[in-house]
Design a protein around this motif. Structure first.
Motif, PDB file in Angstrom:
ATOM      1  N   TRP A   1       0.864  -1.175   0.000  1.00 59.26           N
ATOM      2  CA  TRP A   1       0.000   0.000   0.000  1.00 59.26           C
ATOM      3  C   TRP A   1       0.898   1.220   0.000  1.00 59.26           C
ATOM      4  N   ALA A   2       0.726   2.060  -1.006  1.00 60.70           N
ATOM      5  CA  ALA A   2       1.571   3.244  -1.069  1.00 60.70           C
ATOM      6  C   ALA A   2       0.898   4.362  -0.276  1.00 60.70           C
ATOM      7  N   TRP A   3       1.670   5.099   0.476  1.00 60.51           N
ATOM      8  CA  TRP A   3       1.100   6.261   1.153  1.00 60.51           C
ATOM      9  C   TRP A   3       0.626   7.243   0.107  1.00 60.51           C
ATOM     10  N   ARG A   4      -0.491   7.764   0.310  1.00 59.23           N
ATOM     11  CA  ARG A   4      -1.034   8.742  -0.631  1.00 59.23           C
ATOM     12  C   ARG A   4      -1.273  10.019   0.147  1.00 59.23           C
ATOM     13  N   PRO A   5      -0.960  11.146  -0.446  1.00 53.45           N
ATOM     14  CA  PRO A   5      -1.141  12.395   0.302  1.00 53.45           C
ATOM     15  C   PRO A   5      -2.578  12.533   0.800  1.00 53.45           C
ATOM     16  N   ALA A   6      -2.694  12.939   2.026  1.00 51.40           N
ATOM     17  CA  ALA A   6      -4.032  13.081   2.604  1.00 51.40           C
ATOM     18  C   ALA A   6      -4.860  14.106   1.837  1.00 51.40           C
TER      19      ALA A   6
ATOM     20  N   LYS B   1      -5.435   2.218  -8.223  1.00 51.96           N
ATOM     21  CA  LYS B   1      -5.447   3.651  -7.926  1.00 51.96           C
ATOM     22  C   LYS B   1      -6.602   4.091  -7.024  1.00 51.96           C
ATOM     23  N   ASP B   2      -7.518   3.182  -6.713  1.00 51.39           N
ATOM     24  CA  ASP B   2      -8.484   3.526  -5.663  1.00 51.39           C
ATOM     25  C   ASP B   2      -7.704   3.756  -4.379  1.00 51.39           C
ATOM     26  N   ALA B   3      -8.196   4.626  -3.541  1.00 53.37           N
ATOM     27  CA  ALA B   3      -7.549   4.807  -2.245  1.00 53.37           C
ATOM     28  C   ALA B   3      -8.596   4.657  -1.148  1.00 53.37           C
TER      29      ALA B   3
ATOM     30  N   VAL C   1     -15.928   1.716  12.899  1.00 52.97           N
ATOM     31  CA  VAL C   1     -14.959   2.047  11.860  1.00 52.97           C
ATOM     32  C   VAL C   1     -15.697   2.151  10.527  1.00 52.97           C
ATOM     33  N   VAL C   2     -15.458   3.223   9.824  1.00 54.12           N
ATOM     34  CA  VAL C   2     -16.040   3.396   8.495  1.00 54.12           C
ATOM     35  C   VAL C   2     -14.897   3.466   7.486  1.00 54.12           C
ATOM     36  N   VAL C   3     -15.090   2.806   6.345  1.00 51.52           N
ATOM     37  CA  VAL C   3     -14.077   2.858   5.289  1.00 51.52           C
ATOM     38  C   VAL C   3     -14.538   3.862   4.233  1.00 51.52           C
TER      39      VAL C   3
ATOM     40  N   LEU D   1      -9.441  10.289  11.660  1.00 56.19           N
ATOM     41  CA  LEU D   1      -9.197   9.715  10.330  1.00 56.19           C
ATOM     42  C   LEU D   1      -7.769   9.197  10.251  1.00 56.19           C
ATOM     43  N   THR D   2      -7.601   8.056   9.628  1.00 55.57           N
ATOM     44  CA  THR D   2      -6.249   7.544   9.389  1.00 55.57           C
ATOM     45  C   THR D   2      -5.738   8.155   8.075  1.00 55.57           C
ATOM     46  N   PRO D   3      -4.440   7.992   7.779  1.00 53.18           N
ATOM     47  CA  PRO D   3      -3.981   8.355   6.438  1.00 53.18           C
ATOM     48  C   PRO D   3      -4.687   7.466   5.404  1.00 53.18           C
ATOM     49  N   ALA D   4      -4.473   7.776   4.138  1.00 55.31           N
ATOM     50  CA  ALA D   4      -5.099   6.986   3.077  1.00 55.31           C
ATOM     51  C   ALA D   4      -4.059   6.100   2.402  1.00 55.31           C
ATOM     52  N   TRP D   5      -4.528   4.974   1.892  1.00 62.18           N
ATOM     53  CA  TRP D   5      -3.630   4.078   1.153  1.00 62.18           C
ATOM     54  C   TRP D   5      -4.199   3.818  -0.233  1.00 62.18           C
ATOM     55  N   ALA D   6      -3.301   3.832  -1.203  1.00 64.85           N
ATOM     56  CA  ALA D   6      -3.736   3.590  -2.578  1.00 64.85           C
ATOM     57  C   ALA D   6      -3.593   2.109  -2.890  1.00 64.85           C
ATOM     58  N   PHE D   7      -4.541   1.553  -3.612  1.00 65.00           N
ATOM     59  CA  PHE D   7      -4.530   0.140  -4.001  1.00 65.00           C
ATOM     60  C   PHE D   7      -3.736   0.021  -5.289  1.00 65.00           C
ATOM     61  N   ASP D   8      -2.716  -0.821  -5.278  1.00 69.49           N
ATOM     62  CA  ASP D   8      -1.865  -0.871  -6.481  1.00 69.49           C
ATOM     63  C   ASP D   8      -2.433  -1.783  -7.562  1.00 69.49           C
TER      64      ASP D   8
END
Ligand SMILES: [Zn+2]
Lengths: 155, 208
Positions: free
Chosen positions: B58-63, B118-120, B97-99, B156-163
């Motif tokens: 999971w790549a860190w994606r800017p919040a 590219k979904d996060a 918890v909500v996604v 809120l947690t940081p976001a992760w991008a789906f590769d």
């Protein structure tokens, strides 16, 4: 990415190497096992947070060290001299006992004994590292102690 | 003299904190010598440079990508959502918890639909009295995020991008009092314990 592995090495390799030395002595076996532990850690272990990383490293290093102890016992190899000066006698005695019982005790029992007698972990810490209940830890250590007592009593 | 375990000393060497271990190390030369020894880095074997890199799944994606979400999330408040692999908490006062899913800049609540590259995603947590949130990737066996949070309200947690490479990602969100214990950081069923609750999410790739 090589920075990542260097950083992980800087943080975690020394504690792992010391841990392996406590079980295997200050010889090549300890270095080999420490390096093998680190490689596995880099491939699949959690590098953060440190508490979780260390628990993973202790679990894996203990497992691999016990494998090595048992293989030594099968091939009747000599045990190298210990490293720790101040608790020399206690750690030597524990290590010799583990080496003597390595052939007959099962791996889980030896792992609990290593964590307790050589690494000085509490039952709770052992439970966390081995991912078992504290009750299981107590049972494994009791079994090891009985075995150790029989060993002492045998001529 | 009763020494702390070597595990406690190694932890202290990496993360020094005031407390019983610190006091002991100050007073005990054996333990101080150990802490100093493990802080000395061993020479790095160059051969290890050749080891394959650990690419984060999971790549860190800017919040920032979720900039619009923060307001939206707080406007609607936390609404418990049913997902295929998640316990649903509905009673007031229990952690939830909500996604949130960001697809091409459009943020919606995730309802179990498959993910595309590219979904996060990010999590919004109502800890209901717990004070720490940890996001753990069960497949990569990696802690993606851990932080102290306000015990009440939402975070809120940081976001992760789906590769888009893996068929499925399995993430668990743990809310706990204090740091999540190592025993909670693994794959498999989540068991509620006295000081923690755990939520699991399986995010499948579209077409699998
Ligand atoms: Zn001490």
């Amino acid at each position: 990415m090589s920075d990542g592995i260097r950083q992980a090495w800087q943080r975690y390799f020394s504690p792992v190497r010391e841990k392996c030395r406590r079980v295997l002595g200050d010889g090549d076996d300890a270095s080999d096992v420490a390096q093998e532990t680190f490689i596995r850690f880099w491939k699949q272990g959690p590098t953060e947070p440190p508490r979780v990383a260390l628990a993973w490293l202790y679990r894996t290093a203990t497992h691999l060290s016990v494998d090595r102890l048992r293989s030594r016992a099968l091939h009747a190899r000599a045990v190298p001299q210990p490293v720790y000066g101040t608790d020399l006698e206690a750690s030597t005695a524990s290590r010799q006992l583990l080496a003597q019982l390595a052939r007959e005790a099962d791996a889980e029992e030896l792992e609990a004994a290593v964590l307790s007698r050589l690494d000085g972990l509490t039952h709770l810490e052992i439970a966390e590292v081995m991912d078992v209940s504290e009750r299981t830890v107590r049972r494994l250590l009791a079994r090891f102690d009985q075995r150790a007592q029989r060993q002492e009593e045998s001529p | 003299m009763n020494h702390p375990s070597f595990l406690a000393l190694d932890h202290f060497a990496l993360e020094p904190r005031a407390g019983a271990v610190q006091a002991h190390v100050d007073a005990c030369s054996r333990c101080r010598a150990h802490v100093e020894a493990v802080r000395v880095a061993a020479p790095f074997p160059v051969a290890l440079e050749a080891l394959p890199s650990r690419r984060p799944r999971w790549a860190w994606r800017p919040a920032l990508a979720f900039g619009g979400l923060v307001a939206a999330a707080f406007a609607v408040g936390i609404v418990t959502m049913a997902t295929p692999s998640t316990t649903t908490f509905t009673a007031k006062g229990t952690p939830e918890v909500v996604v949130w899913l960001n697809r091409g800049g459009v943020v919606t609540k995730w309802a179990g639909q498959p993910l595309r590259a590219k979904d996060a995603v990010r999590f919004e947590v109502a800890p209901a009295g717990f004070d720490t949130v940890t996001v753990y990737d069960e497949v990569a066996q990696t802690v993606l995020h851990t932080a102290a949070i306000a015990p009440h309200g939402t975070s809120l947690t940081p976001a992760w991008a789906f590769d888009g490479e893996a068929e499925a990602e399995r993430l668990r969100v743990i809310v706990s009092r204090g740091a999540a214990p190592p025993t909670a950081l693994r794959a498999g069923p989540c068991t509620a314990q006295r000081d923690l609750l755990c939520f699991r999410f399986e995010l499948r790739r579209e077409g699998t």
